[in-house]
Design a protein around this motif. Structure first.
Motif, short mmCIF file in Angstrom:
data_model
loop_
_atom_site.label_atom_id
_atom_site.label_comp_id
_atom_site.label_asym_id
_atom_site.label_seq_id
_atom_site.Cartn_x
_atom_site.Cartn_y
_atom_site.Cartn_z
N TRP A 39 -2.21 -0.58 3.26
CA TRP A 39 -1.09 -1.43 2.43
C TRP A 39 0.26 -0.64 2.48
O TRP A 39 0.85 -0.51 1.59
N LYS A 40 0.74 -0.33 3.67
CA LYS A 40 1.89 0.28 3.78
C LYS A 40 2.92 -0.18 4.47
O LYS A 40 4.25 -0.25 4.33
N ALA A 45 -0.31 -5.87 5.71
CA ALA A 45 -0.19 -7.23 5.10
C ALA A 45 -0.81 -8.26 5.90
O ALA A 45 -1.48 -8.98 5.27
N LYS A 46 -0.41 -8.49 7.11
CA LYS A 46 -0.99 -9.54 7.96
C LYS A 46 -2.61 -9.26 8.12
O LYS A 46 -3.23 -10.19 8.26
N ASN A 50 -5.51 -11.85 6.97
CA ASN A 50 -6.31 -12.46 7.97
C ASN A 50 -7.83 -11.95 7.48
O ASN A 50 -9.00 -12.85 7.84
N ALA A 51 -8.06 -10.85 6.57
CA ALA A 51 -9.34 -10.45 6.16
C ALA A 51 -9.76 -11.59 5.23
O ALA A 51 -10.92 -11.95 4.83
N ALA A 52 -8.85 -12.12 4.47
CA ALA A 52 -9.13 -13.38 3.60
C ALA A 52 -9.74 -14.54 4.30
O ALA A 52 -10.59 -15.00 4.00
N ASN A 118 -7.01 -11.26 -4.04
CA ASN A 118 -6.24 -10.61 -4.90
C ASN A 118 -5.62 -9.09 -4.37
O ASN A 118 -4.44 -8.86 -5.02
N GLN A 119 -6.27 -8.62 -3.53
CA GLN A 119 -5.51 -7.48 -2.87
C GLN A 119 -4.31 -7.78 -2.20
O GLN A 119 -3.37 -7.05 -2.55
N VAL A 120 -4.42 -8.72 -1.70
CA VAL A 120 -3.03 -9.17 -1.06
C VAL A 120 -1.92 -9.51 -2.10
O VAL A 120 -0.76 -9.05 -1.88
#
Length: 509
Positions: A39-40, A45-46, A50-52, A118-120
């Motif tokens: 998350w840097k 972020a992309k 994508n993981a979601a 929620n992480q995003v």
């Protein structure tokens, strides 16, 4: 000589050990990055969003088990699986609330998807972006996906605990009501719609769009009978700014691996057969669908799920303008008379089935191969424009605008070469109740096997009274097991209730 050499080696080792810095031995693994290390960057972020999206490939959701909940539990499908407990969870015989394949896996993967969203939403606002629009669109996609998963949580469990912040393993989410869940769905989808692009292109095709958010919002609103608000949501796709992006295409093109992401697609899951490996979250994990393998006819797949034969009969009640069988049947169901009716051999073979048997043909690959597997590349069209048109007609009818609703049903019927609704059924007129009853049939003919029927039955009140359920049971005898006020929703997994003092088991369980 050996003793001298040994002493020198030991001394050298001690010197090297004392001269090594601790940070040289304590290295970060690039394969197991921590939150502090990730998350840097914009690329992080992309990868996060994508993981979601990648949660669509997990067994509990659209890769496999969701179809047992949405298709087989409805009056369109049933299970004749030799795995008795699996079949029981499609016929309202819930004994073990912790049954993994029937309940816990889907519950877990729903929360896992929400956690990734929620992480995003937590970390991406703090990441520097060269173009602020990219950040805004990533956050909007996370809100869409979170709203998407809460929608299905509302449809399945109803009283689903809402979690919108990152939590520790020791946290105990509070109990939520169905109204709470719908409020969260509406909030997420409205905020997503405001910032999502109208269309994506190139490699980004298939991501959530403004139209997808408006359609999901409309679906959530009609489940609550918020008809006027639902009309406003659907207006964007039917009469408003997004109208030009959507249209109907050849019916069969909605269920095959070619012509995907076409004009009828409002939102579809991007499946692929690129990785023929096991499930999981790794970079080479399966990204295909298992639906065909579990729903295919005997000797082709596991045949754990079948279609109800009343659907075949319903298709044949009304002929086309050319005095032929409705060709949608050809691409919707496998049944004993398919070859005689349309000349189609199933998976290249002729089969002998019992007269009352049928299987779902949508998303099968009989047109291109002779068997199924766990890696189907056929995209699932979760929302297509025909569904939106029929929902729009339903909304207009409920608002007392029945005369205006006809045109949207007729767009779908015209594609199937069926006579206009008013010509075929003049007795309906502008009677709201008669129009609603006919619309139920129109939706089953157009959309059966597309995971919308369970929500339809709930919305229409067909599961609210014993008399209404008895009518459904005439089509699907599994509903003889249905208990009003109980089976309208799934039980929460019992281990979740036992481990969380803030939760209560769903009513009557």
């Amino acid at each position: 000589m050996k003793k001298i050499t040994s002493k020198i080696l030991i001394l050298a080792s001690l010197i090297l050990m004392s001269s090594c810095k601790k940070d040289l031995l304590d290295q970060d693994s690039p394969n197991t990055l921590t939150v502090d290390q990730f998350w840097k960057t914009e690329n992080d972020a992309k990868r996060g969003i994508n993981a979601a999206y990648a949660m669509f490939y997990q067994n509990g959701g659209w890769n496999r088990w969701i179809y047992f909940r949405l298709d087989l539990t409805s009056d369109e499908g049933w299970s004749n699986s030799p795995w008795t407990e699996l079949g029981d969870w499609t016929r309202f015989q819930y004994i073990n609330y912790n049954f993994w394949e029937g309940n816990v896996n889907t519950y877990r993967d729903t929360y896992k998807a929400i956690f990734r969203c929620n992480q995003v939403l937590t970390y991406v606002p703090e990441i520097p972006f060269a173009d602020e629009k990219n950040r805004t669109q990533i956050l909007a996609q996370a809100k869409f996906l979170r709203g998407f998963y809460y929608y299905y949580a509302a449809i399945l469990w109803e009283n689903f605990p809402i979690v919108t912040t990152l939590q520790k393993p020791t946290d105990l989410p509070a109990r939520s009501t169905l109204a709470d869940v719908w409020a969260q769905v509406e909030k997420d989808l409205k905020e997503a719609s405001a910032d999502l692009p109208e269309q994506w292109t190139g490699a980004e095709l298939g991501r959530a769009t403004k139209g997808a958010a408006q359609a999901m919002l409309g679906k959530a609103l009609i489940q609550q009978h918020k008809w006027a608000e639902a009309k406003t949501a659907f207006d964007y796709l039917v009469t408003g700014a997004g109208k030009g992006y959507y249209d109907l295409v050849a019916f069969k093109d909605n269920f095959r691996a070619d012509n995907e992401n076409n004009k009828e697609s409002v939102f579809e899951i991007q499946f692929s057969d690129a990785n023929k490996t096991g499930e999981g979250d790794g970079p080479s994990s399966n990204m295909g669908s298992n639906r065909g393998q579990f729903f295919a006819p005997r000797s082709i797949g596991w045949s754990d799920g079948q279609a109800r034969n009343w659907l075949v009969a319903e298709f044949k009640k009304e002929k086309t303008l050319a005095n032929k069988i409705d060709e949608r049947l050809r691409y919707t169901l496998f049944y004993p008379g398919l070859e005689a009716d349309f000349g189609d051999k199933i998976y290249g073979k002729s089969w002998e089935w019992n007269a009352d048997e049928a299987w779902f043909k949508k998303y099968s690959r009989d047109y291109m191969r002779n068997n199924e597997d766990y890696f189907s590349q056929v995209n699932n069209r979760v929302i297509r424009y025909a569904d939106v048109l029929l929902m729009y007609a339903e909304v207009l009818n409920e608002l007392g605008q029945t005369a205006d609703a006809y045109q949207y049903v007729n767009r779908v019927r015209t594609r199937a070469n069926m006579a206009a609704l008013g010509t075929a059924y003049p007795g309906i007129g502008t009677n709201k109740d008669l129009f609603r009853e006919r619309l139920k049939i129109e939706r089953s003919l157009e959309l059966c096997g597309e995971s919308v029927r369970w929500a339809d039955l709930k919305r229409w009140g067909d599961l609210d009274t014993k008399a209404a359920v008895d009518k459904v049971a005439l089509r699907d005898p599994d509903f003889k097991n249905f208990v009003v006020g109980k089976h309208i929703r799934l039980p929460l997994p019992q281990n979740e209730v036992d481990n969380n003092t803030n939760l209560e088991q769903n009513p009557n369980y």
